[in-house]
Write a protein that holds these residues in place. Structure first.
Motif, PDB file in Angstrom:
ATOM      1  N   PHE A 173     -10.083  17.267  14.923  1.00  0.00           N
ATOM      2  CA  PHE A 173      -9.496  18.470  15.454  1.00  0.00           C
ATOM      3  C   PHE A 173      -9.960  19.660  14.617  1.00  0.00           C
ATOM      4  O   PHE A 173      -9.796  19.676  13.412  1.00  0.00           O
TER       5      PHE A 173
ATOM      6  N   CYS B 279      -2.944  17.383  25.849  1.00  0.00           N
ATOM      7  CA  CYS B 279      -3.264  16.295  24.907  1.00  0.00           C
ATOM      8  C   CYS B 279      -3.001  14.947  25.547  1.00  0.00           C
ATOM      9  O   CYS B 279      -3.789  14.012  25.421  1.00  0.00           O
TER      10      CYS B 279
ATOM     11  N   LEU C  23      -7.483  14.864  11.199  1.00  0.00           N
ATOM     12  CA  LEU C  23      -6.795  16.139  11.282  1.00  0.00           C
ATOM     13  C   LEU C  23      -6.827  16.786   9.915  1.00  0.00           C
ATOM     14  O   LEU C  23      -6.656  16.094   8.913  1.00  0.00           O
TER      15      LEU C  23
ATOM     16  N   CYS D 176      -2.463  20.722  15.537  1.00  0.00           N
ATOM     17  CA  CYS D 176      -2.771  19.299  15.359  1.00  0.00           C
ATOM     18  C   CYS D 176      -1.529  18.431  15.452  1.00  0.00           C
ATOM     19  O   CYS D 176      -1.615  17.245  15.778  1.00  0.00           O
TER      20      CYS D 176
ATOM     21  N   CYS E 131      -0.787  14.769  17.361  1.00  0.00           N
ATOM     22  CA  CYS E 131      -0.109  13.647  16.710  1.00  0.00           C
ATOM     23  C   CYS E 131       0.982  13.094  17.626  1.00  0.00           C
ATOM     24  O   CYS E 131       1.123  11.878  17.784  1.00  0.00           O
TER      25      CYS E 131
ATOM     26  N   TYR F 259      -5.204  12.087   8.021  1.00  0.00           N
ATOM     27  CA  TYR F 259      -4.924  13.495   7.748  1.00  0.00           C
ATOM     28  C   TYR F 259      -5.513  13.863   6.397  1.00  0.00           C
ATOM     29  O   TYR F 259      -5.250  13.207   5.399  1.00  0.00           O
TER      30      TYR F 259
ATOM     31  N   SER G  67       1.936  21.591   8.312  1.00  0.00           N
ATOM     32  CA  SER G  67       1.400  20.481   9.117  1.00  0.00           C
ATOM     33  C   SER G  67       1.375  19.202   8.310  1.00  0.00           C
ATOM     34  O   SER G  67       1.710  18.123   8.799  1.00  0.00           O
TER      35      SER G  67
END
Lengths: 239, 583
Positions: A43, A146, A169, A175, A179, A197, A210
């Motif tokens: 992403f 998404c 991510l 983002c 998820c 991540y 995030s």
């Protein structure tokens, strides 16, 4: 009677959620089946958007647009393009800078082989200076897109049997919506990418919002600086 | 009341209308104030809110509605406070305060070039409105941090610091700031001027700043992570001014962490001149290059186990390797065709070398706790952290000729452990004789240009390990490459079995994946070993050292020797494992 059913549903729901969360004590590889290639999705985002225009867009906004995307592309550049394909780049609509960067990157990345990548545009979940009241609406709109890419298209379009094996991510706001969509797939028992991540290089002392939100849901959570109290070093730098 | 300072009267601040500040803002404010004050009805009990509303409406009319309402509300709040704070102010005076306040900050930065710790003389007139303004204004009208940084860069003090340090040419990227000088330039063009003996070139935007970074010796900017990585990896010195208003960017954290590690200098706008003066160019540590191996390992651990064979349709046909001709001094030849290249490609090379080979891993695994050994030609140090299940049980010291690879080897593996690495030549034999319990030399001696040098390297290896129980493992590239290899040695002539073949193996490096420059190709020298050549080399080296080759024979006393425990071919490499003995 009704209440009993409701309680049972809630219980089953909660049980399912707990069952699909990553189990951190067992950091074993998820798939023992040997593969020839691994499809990876990443992403690319930025914190900025031109939706709510200001009189003078500060120069610093351009810098905000660059950081996350450059880091994510640096990570992809370390991978072998023959093994890691097809590659999917998820970008927020309106983020032309990131799209341009991807196209330029991919033209160099795969060298003599034919580039095997695709660009997906999803609407941004939250714009800068967006009034709080409209946030649930934009998040929902983004989530629908998404879900389409992660859940519906793999099921009904034979050309794209799955979204990806791994989803990378690195922090920008939208983002989290991705998820959520991944977890919807997991909840329904459908194929879902592993979430990796990577906290951005700029966060030395604390996690971004995030990061804090995604931490319980990520299969691998990487930071680039030693955790609180550790002495500074470049051992964990990924970019 | 304001502070007094003798002299400097030409820097006094007054309510003048011929300032070269953003004209459109100031004109509008004057018009608005005039219109509003004419319509104030002092008899009304909430004349304050009336004024505020009127002020706003008039302003909106004049500005065609293009104003940030939140910003305006702040400003009107100031207006209100000004009125409430002192009963001696008439509404007219209070209105004038607001207007003065709005134009005060630009005046301070663009005209008076005010910096920290300077005293200013305020000519406030009989009502001291000027002094009042200065006390009231902080927080109500603030230029953006970018504008502050730009304004600071153009001040005489900062420019003089640049000049004193020997910088005579300054290039500034202004962006869209309301900074006064940037208003003079059109998009896509650059403007030039000279000030304080420094030539200044400035422009709004460029598609890529790479060219300007490359030409620069010093870069001053905000502390964006992308900019810092780019600029510092180009080897340019950097002073960063963190922008504290960018919430999700955390520039201050990053800047101070990197400053603490010695990679750059962080400062505040007010201290920019001082930072430039104090900058010590020689002390700036080079930023570690991009090393993708950690990331690659993570993603492999997490996601995929790859089948070792790719389906034949996707294998690139192996490229036939060009023959190499070793000419002149072998040492110079190696410097040019091996060492210089590895220094250039270090980080990319490292990211492709992360998976320890099984036989080597098994060798290291079999060593007893407390062993100390040598990795001769350690490269990116991928064997230094092994064995993985008992880290710290054995201690491997890495030797390599490439400083850049050693920088990566220094932090090989995970955790906060620094590996012991030595910068040197495998032929120099810098070790005390017999000091190591074990030694490995993986894919190293095939870079040596002559047979004699390769034999000497094996000799050095043997000499540095214990003659009583030392164990060695050597790996070199073989002429016989397996199907998965991208390399193929052309065998169009008969090669005598012992001499092997000299080739060049290209390395393609894409320097910047986001630019249009074509990738650079580096041709590295390799000597591909023929079957039996490596064992032959060991025998020659052992003979020169007076060692018996073979297993320790029973009954014989005072004998020293080396046993070839195993030798073979694995995945395009010849390897040999040795054991030294003494009776």
């Amino acid at each position: 009677m009704i209440w009993g059913l409701v309680a049972l549903t809630v219980f089953l729901f909660a049980y399912r959620i707990i069952a699909i969360l990553p189990k951190n004590h067992k950091k074993t590889r998820h798939s023992t089946k040997r593969k020839t290639n691994c499809s990876v999705a990443v992403f690319l985002g930025s914190g900025a958007s031109n939706r709510f225009k200001h009189n003078a867009l500060p120069m610093s906004l351009k810098a905000v647009q660059g950081g996350h995307t450059s880091e994510a592309l640096a990570l992809i550049s370390a991978l072998n393009p023959e093994r890691y394909n097809p590659r999917t780049y998820v970008v927020c609509s309106g983020d032309d800078l990131s799209v341009q960067k991807v196209i330029q990157f991919e033209s160099q990345f795969s060298g003599t082989q034919k580039s095997n990548y695709s660009l997906l545009l999803i609407p941004r979940a939250r714009h800068v200076h967006q009034p709080l009241v409209t946030i649930p609406v934009s998040v929902a709109f983004s989530l629908i897109h998404c879900i389409y890419y992660l859940t519906f298209r793999p099921l009904f379009d034979p050309k794209t049997p799955k979204f990806a094996d791994a989803l990378v991510l690195n922090g920008p706001g939208t983002c989290f919506v991705l998820c959520i969509a991944v977890y919807i797939n997991k909840f329904l028992g459908l194929q879902a990418p592993l979430i990796i991540y990577v906290e951005t290089f700029a966060r030395v002392k604390s996690l971004s919002l995030s990061g804090k939100l995604i931490r319980p849901f990520a299969d691998r959570f990487l930071t680039q600086w030693p955790s609180q109290g550790g002495s500074l070093n470049s051992n964990s730098w990924l970019v | 009341m304001g502070r007094y300072s003798s002299g400097i009267s030409d820097k006094s601040v007054g309510f003048k209308t011929d300032w070269p500040v953003p004209k459109k803002l100031e004109d509008k404010l004057i018009q608005v104030a005039a219109l509003t004050l004419r319509t104030i009805s002092i008899q009304s009990t909430n004349w304050l809110s009336e004024v505020e509303t009127l002020f706003m409406d008039r302003y909106l009319q004049i500005c065609n509605g293009q104003i940030d309402k939140a910003h305006w509300r702040n400003m009107c709040g100031f207006f209100q406070r000004a009125c409430e704070a002192s009963i001696h102010f008439t509404p007219a005076e209070a209105a004038r305060i607001t207007v003065a306040a709005l134009t005060f900050y630009p005046a301070m930065f663009h005209i008076a070039n005010l910096e920290a710790n300077q005293t200013i003389f305020i000519n406030g007139g009989s009502s001291s409105i000027g002094a009042y303004v200065i006390q009231m204004t902080p927080g109500y009208f603030k230029p953006t941090d970018d504008e502050i940084l730009l304004a600071a860069v153009f001040t005489e003090t900062v420019l003089l610091s640049f000049r004193e340090k020997g910088y005579t040419h300054l290039v500034v990227q202004c962006g869209n700031s309301a900074f006064e000088l940037s208003l003079t330039i059109q998009n896509g063009q650059a403007q030039r001027m000279e000030r304080a003996g420094v030539e200044i070139e400035f422009y709004k935007f460029k598609p890529s700043l790479q060219e300007d970074y490359e030409k620069a010796d010093l870069v001053v900017s905000h502390a964006g992570s992308g900019t810092i990585l780019d600029v510092r990896r180009m080897g340019k010195s950097m002073i960063v001014v963190p922008n504290p208003t960018l919430l999700d960017n955390h520039q201050e954290e990053l800047a101070s962490a990197l400053q603490e590690m010695g990679y750059l200098k962080a400062t505040k706008v007010e201290q920019l001149a001082k930072a430039i003066n104090d900058l010590d160019m020689s002390g700036s540590k080079p930023l570690p290059a991009f090393d993708g191996s950690r990331w690659k390992k993570t993603i492999i651990d997490c996601v995929c186990v790859f089948r070792s064979r790719l389906p034949s349709s996707s294998i690139m046909a192996p490229r036939a390797l060009e023959a190499a001709k070793v000419e002149g001094n072998p040492e110079t030849y190696e410097d040019q065709n091996v060492h210089a290249i590895y220094d250039e490609i270090a980080s990319h090379f490292s990211s492709t070398r992360y998976k320890p080979w099984p036989i080597i891993a098994a060798f290291l695994q079999s060593l007893t706790t407390g062993s100390i050994g040598l990795d001769s030609g350690t490269g990116n140090g991928k064997y230094l952290p092994l064995p993985p299940d008992r880290p710290g049980d054995i201690w491997t010291i890495g030797l390599d000729r490439s400083k850049n690879l050693l920088e990566i080897a220094k932090t090989a593996g995970t955790g906060n452990i620094f590996r012991e690495v030595v910068w040197g030549n495998v032929l120099d034999n810098p070790w005390r004789k017999g000091v190591f319990d074990y030694a490995i030399s993986i894919a190293t001696i095939h870079h040596l240009a002559t047979h004699e040098r390769r034999r000497k390297a094996v000799k050095c290896l043997i000499q540095s390990t214990s003659p009583v129980y030392g164990r060695l493992l050597i790996y070199v590239w073989a002429i016989e490459q397996d199907e998965l290899s991208k390399r193929k040695v052309v065998t169009d002539e008969d090669i005598p079995s012992s001499t092997g073949k000299d080739v060049v193996v290209p390395w393609v490096l894409t320097k910047d994946l986001q630019r249009q420059t074509p990738p650079q190709v580096y041709n590295r020298y390799y000597h591909m070993f023929a079957k039996g050549e490596l064992s032959g080399l060991v025998v020659e080296a052992a003979t020169e050292l007076g060692l018996h080759v073979g297993s320790a024979t029973e009954g014989c006393k005072d004998m020293k020797g080396v046993e070839i425990v195993q030798d073979g071919w694995e995945r395009s490499n010849y390897y040999v494992e040795l054991k030294l003995w003494q009776t």
